[in-house]
Design a protein around this motif. Structure first.
Motif, short mmCIF file in Angstrom:
data_model
loop_
_atom_site.label_atom_id
_atom_site.label_comp_id
_atom_site.label_asym_id
_atom_site.label_seq_id
_atom_site.Cartn_x
_atom_site.Cartn_y
_atom_site.Cartn_z
N SER A 251 -13.96 -58.31 39.15
CA SER A 251 -13.74 -57.78 40.50
C SER A 251 -14.40 -56.41 40.68
O SER A 251 -14.88 -56.11 41.77
CB SER A 251 -12.27 -57.78 40.91
N LYS B 42 -17.12 -56.02 43.55
CA LYS B 42 -16.85 -55.04 44.61
C LYS B 42 -18.09 -54.19 44.87
O LYS B 42 -18.47 -53.95 46.03
CB LYS B 42 -15.66 -54.17 44.21
N ALA C 5 -15.68 -61.73 47.68
CA ALA C 5 -15.59 -60.29 47.40
C ALA C 5 -15.95 -59.48 48.65
O ALA C 5 -15.32 -58.45 48.93
CB ALA C 5 -16.52 -59.92 46.26
#
Ligand SMILES: [Zn+2]
Length: 317
Positions: free
Chosen positions: A243, A247, A309
């Motif tokens: 993540s 991101k 995302a």
């Protein structure tokens, strides 16, 4: 209250070990966790019949969430009179699948027709809303629903206790165990991927003190408490890395221009390449074959994750 659990490989995406449904035989009959897709249903039915179970004997179908690899054949089971248990947010989508079809088409593009097929509506009287902490009685057993958002907002894990065993059907809350490897892949699809909620869900799974972890994508991944915690820790680390990486990519893509612009599309393609160059060597080092890199971590999967995302980053912005 003894029971038997069998993982049935449904041949999802025409691959081996890509997805399971779980047949549970309890003192009062049969229940199923997950339905597979409409297109995998014929194979599932024949696998059930090989085990002496006719689909109409499945009195209860329990769904971890409504993504089509988990719930696509729910309406078919409902037509055979199964009760369908799903997160309360999922109920309207099973009763009227139009929106679910449209959103899956958006996420899966041309793969949709090939792999997901026809969705049948579940009659309202058979679509039963589940909330966090609820105990579902099925097959003469008790399944405890644990709300586990992150992969999807409307996600439950289902805990089944027996003596000192604690089995949890985790849906996608512990990612995808790529076959014949030690690699755990984290699916972050739009529109509900939420990395922070997901980390909290991992803690909820730890707190449930599992012994047996049953992954829809990966089957049984542990059979004692220590191994279960270790597996959850590995997912935790993987989720954090993935993540963070996603991101940064999402922010760069969003900064490149308007969604419809050429620059945005360019940035999305470049990010897909960069993602692949980052992810594939790690997966290969964990034993994923070249073939499975293409099949499990191919461009369409990477693009889906990037889009999830972006959606997550824009929801927080
Ligand atoms: Zn899934």
């Amino acid at each position: 209250m003894t029971f038997q659990i069998q993982a049935i490989d449904i041949g999802y995406l025409n691959l081996q070990d890509a997805a399971n449904v779980f047949l549970i035989e309890g003192p009062a009959g049969f229940a199923l966790v997950e339905s597979g897709t409409a297109t995998t249903r014929p194979k599932l039915v024949s696998q059930l019949e090989q085990r002496g179970v006719h689909p109409t004997q499945i009195m209860d179908l329990l769904l971890t969430h409504i993504h089509l690899d988990h719930a696509g054949a729910a309406g078919h089971f409902a037509a055979g009179d199964s009760r369908v248990w799903v997160h309360s947010f999922g109920v309207p989508h099973l009763i009227d699948p139009e929106k679910l079809i449209a959103s899956s088409r958006r996420v899966h593009g041309e793969m949709y027709e090939r792999f997901y097929g026809d969705l049948w509506p579940t009659p309202q009287s058979q679509a039963l809303a589940v909330c966090d902490g609820q105990i579902i009685s099925a097959a003469g057993l008790e399944f405890h629903a644990i709300e586990t958002p992150g992969h999807a907002r409307h996600h439950h894990a289902l805990l089944l206790k027996h003596a000192d065993q604690r089995h949890i059907f985790v849906g996608d809350a512990l990612g995808i165990a790529v076959p014949n490897s030690d690699f755990i892949s984290i699916p972050t699809p739009p529109p509900e991927f939420d990395p922070i909620a997901w980390q909290q869900s991992l803690q909820r799974l730890r707190d449930a003190s599992p012994t047996h972890l049953w992954l829809t994508h990966g089957g049984l991944q542990s059979s004692n408490a220590a191994a279960a915690l270790q597996f959850i820790d590995r997912v935790h680390a993987r989720l954090e890395e993935e993540s963070d990486f996603l991101k940064k990519q999402a922010i760069a893509i969003m900064a490149s221009g308007a969604r419809e612009s050429g620059a945005y599309q360019q940035a999305l393609l470049a990010a897909t390449d960069e993602y692949k160059n980052w992810l594939h060597p790690q997966a290969a080092a964990a034993g994923v074959s070249a073939r499975n890199l293409a099949q499990f971590l191919g461009d369409s999967f990477l693009l889906m994750n990037l889009q999830g995302a972006i959606r997550a980053a824009s929801a927080r912005a």
